[in-house]
Design a protein around this motif. Sequence first.
Motif, mmCIF file in Angstrom:
data_model
loop_
_atom_site.group_PDB
_atom_site.id
_atom_site.type_symbol
_atom_site.label_atom_id
_atom_site.label_comp_id
_atom_site.label_asym_id
_atom_site.label_seq_id
_atom_site.Cartn_x
_atom_site.Cartn_y
_atom_site.Cartn_z
ATOM 1 N N ASP A 50 -4.453 1.468 1.267
ATOM 2 C CA ASP A 50 -3.663 2.266 2.203
ATOM 3 C C ASP A 50 -4.273 3.660 2.334
ATOM 4 O OD1 ASP A 50 -2.834 3.791 -0.004
ATOM 5 O OD2 ASP A 50 -0.841 2.882 -0.090
ATOM 6 N N GLN A 51 -3.587 4.534 3.023
ATOM 7 C CA GLN A 51 -4.105 5.872 3.299
ATOM 8 C C GLN A 51 -4.279 6.715 2.033
ATOM 9 O OE1 GLN A 51 -1.048 4.650 4.081
ATOM 10 N NE2 GLN A 51 0.275 6.255 4.914
ATOM 11 N N TYR A 52 -3.667 6.314 0.920
ATOM 12 C CA TYR A 52 -3.801 7.048 -0.337
ATOM 13 C C TYR A 52 -4.821 6.395 -1.270
ATOM 14 C CZ TYR A 52 0.436 9.227 1.373
ATOM 15 O OH TYR A 52 1.351 9.884 2.163
ATOM 16 N N GLY A 53 -5.434 5.295 -0.812
ATOM 17 C CA GLY A 53 -6.407 4.587 -1.631
ATOM 18 C C GLY A 53 -5.779 3.549 -2.545
ATOM 19 N N SER A 54 -4.461 3.376 -2.485
ATOM 20 C CA SER A 54 -3.772 2.370 -3.296
ATOM 21 C C SER A 54 -3.889 1.011 -2.629
ATOM 22 C CB SER A 54 -2.289 2.719 -3.441
ATOM 23 O OG SER A 54 -2.141 3.957 -4.088
ATOM 24 N N MET A 55 -4.097 -0.010 -3.441
ATOM 25 C CA MET A 55 -4.192 -1.360 -2.897
ATOM 26 C C MET A 55 -2.796 -1.889 -2.576
ATOM 27 S SD MET A 55 -7.312 -1.989 -2.473
ATOM 28 C CE MET A 55 -7.293 -3.717 -2.064
ATOM 29 N N GLN A 56 -2.654 -2.443 -1.405
ATOM 30 C CA GLN A 56 -1.413 -3.050 -0.949
ATOM 31 C C GLN A 56 -1.682 -4.534 -0.730
ATOM 32 O OE1 GLN A 56 1.499 -1.410 -0.595
ATOM 33 N NE2 GLN A 56 0.675 0.627 -0.962
ATOM 34 N N SER A 57 -0.626 -5.295 -0.543
ATOM 35 C CA SER A 57 -0.754 -6.716 -0.246
ATOM 36 C C SER A 57 0.513 -7.167 0.468
ATOM 37 C CB SER A 57 -0.937 -7.528 -1.529
ATOM 38 O OG SER A 57 0.270 -7.523 -2.283
ATOM 39 N N VAL A 58 0.550 -8.419 0.848
ATOM 40 C CA VAL A 58 1.757 -8.954 1.490
ATOM 41 C C VAL A 58 2.962 -8.703 0.592
ATOM 42 C CG1 VAL A 58 2.905 -11.062 2.249
ATOM 43 C CG2 VAL A 58 0.517 -10.685 2.851
ATOM 44 N N LYS A 59 2.813 -8.921 -0.705
ATOM 45 C CA LYS A 59 3.923 -8.742 -1.642
ATOM 46 C C LYS A 59 4.437 -7.307 -1.676
ATOM 47 C CE LYS A 59 2.662 -12.539 -4.677
ATOM 48 N NZ LYS A 59 2.210 -12.940 -6.002
ATOM 49 N N THR A 60 3.545 -6.331 -1.607
ATOM 50 C CA THR A 60 3.980 -4.932 -1.722
ATOM 51 C C THR A 60 4.568 -4.370 -0.438
ATOM 52 O OG1 THR A 60 1.785 -4.024 -1.216
ATOM 53 C CG2 THR A 60 2.304 -4.448 -3.546
ATOM 54 N N ILE A 61 4.257 -4.979 0.693
ATOM 55 C CA ILE A 61 4.794 -4.446 1.958
ATOM 56 C C ILE A 61 6.053 -5.155 2.423
ATOM 57 C CG2 ILE A 61 2.545 -3.610 2.735
ATOM 58 C CD1 ILE A 61 2.477 -5.971 4.708
ATOM 59 N N MET A 62 6.447 -6.226 1.720
ATOM 60 C CA MET A 62 7.629 -6.984 2.137
ATOM 61 C C MET A 62 8.926 -6.295 1.732
ATOM 62 S SD MET A 62 6.934 -9.599 3.865
ATOM 63 C CE MET A 62 6.775 -11.336 3.903
ATOM 64 N N GLY A 63 9.878 -6.273 2.665
ATOM 65 C CA GLY A 63 11.229 -5.845 2.357
ATOM 66 C C GLY A 63 12.067 -7.070 2.021
ATOM 67 N N LYS A 64 13.376 -6.883 1.875
ATOM 68 C CA LYS A 64 14.267 -8.004 1.543
ATOM 69 C C LYS A 64 14.244 -9.087 2.614
ATOM 70 C CE LYS A 64 17.388 -5.180 -1.189
ATOM 71 N NZ LYS A 64 18.712 -4.577 -1.274
ATOM 72 N N GLN A 65 14.126 -8.677 3.867
ATOM 73 C CA GLN A 65 14.112 -9.635 4.980
ATOM 74 C C GLN A 65 12.706 -9.950 5.477
ATOM 75 O OE1 GLN A 65 16.813 -11.276 6.144
ATOM 76 N NE2 GLN A 65 17.954 -10.239 4.532
ATOM 77 N N GLY A 66 11.729 -9.134 5.093
ATOM 78 C CA GLY A 66 10.365 -9.347 5.563
ATOM 79 C C GLY A 66 9.682 -8.035 5.871
ATOM 80 N N ALA A 67 8.715 -8.107 6.745
ATOM 81 C CA ALA A 67 7.935 -6.923 7.098
ATOM 82 C C ALA A 67 7.686 -6.882 8.598
ATOM 83 C CB ALA A 67 6.599 -6.928 6.362
#
Length: 161
Positions: A50-67
Amino acid sequence: MKLIVLVYSLFVFSIFCFSHSALSETVDVIERIEPVGIGETLPHNLELADQYGSMQSVKTIMGKQGAILVFSRSVDWCPYCQLQAIDLNDRYQEFEELGYRVAVVTYDSPDAALKFTKKHEIVYPILSDKGSVAIRNFGLLNKNVDPNSQQFGIPHPAIYV
């Protein structure tokens, strides 16, 4: 009077020809892209910085209902994309309350995304798709851009919920 009618007729005819030509090109582009369809498995896990250099994935961007996953040309140079990103940020709380998280995928570098984030106080992840790997896997690579162009790698804009 005949001259006015003739000029008007040529004007209308030229608009029709231009519109038909533009429409044909648009339809041709739409037919050539093959985005992920409704109910299909995601073709990429979105393990992107992401913009801070942290690795994201489908799991980290999902909310309770989705993304809400937005593929955008560039938050660095595309004014339409920038306005969309700002609007998503303004409505972020509404999406969160509904159980959705927002993430934007661009071919921009994390540094360019961070600059935009700081300027507009963006609260959601902007994922940097270096080499447009996710963009390609989602079938959204804009192949009408010259491969030697700085803009090569941009997606056809798309939103997945």
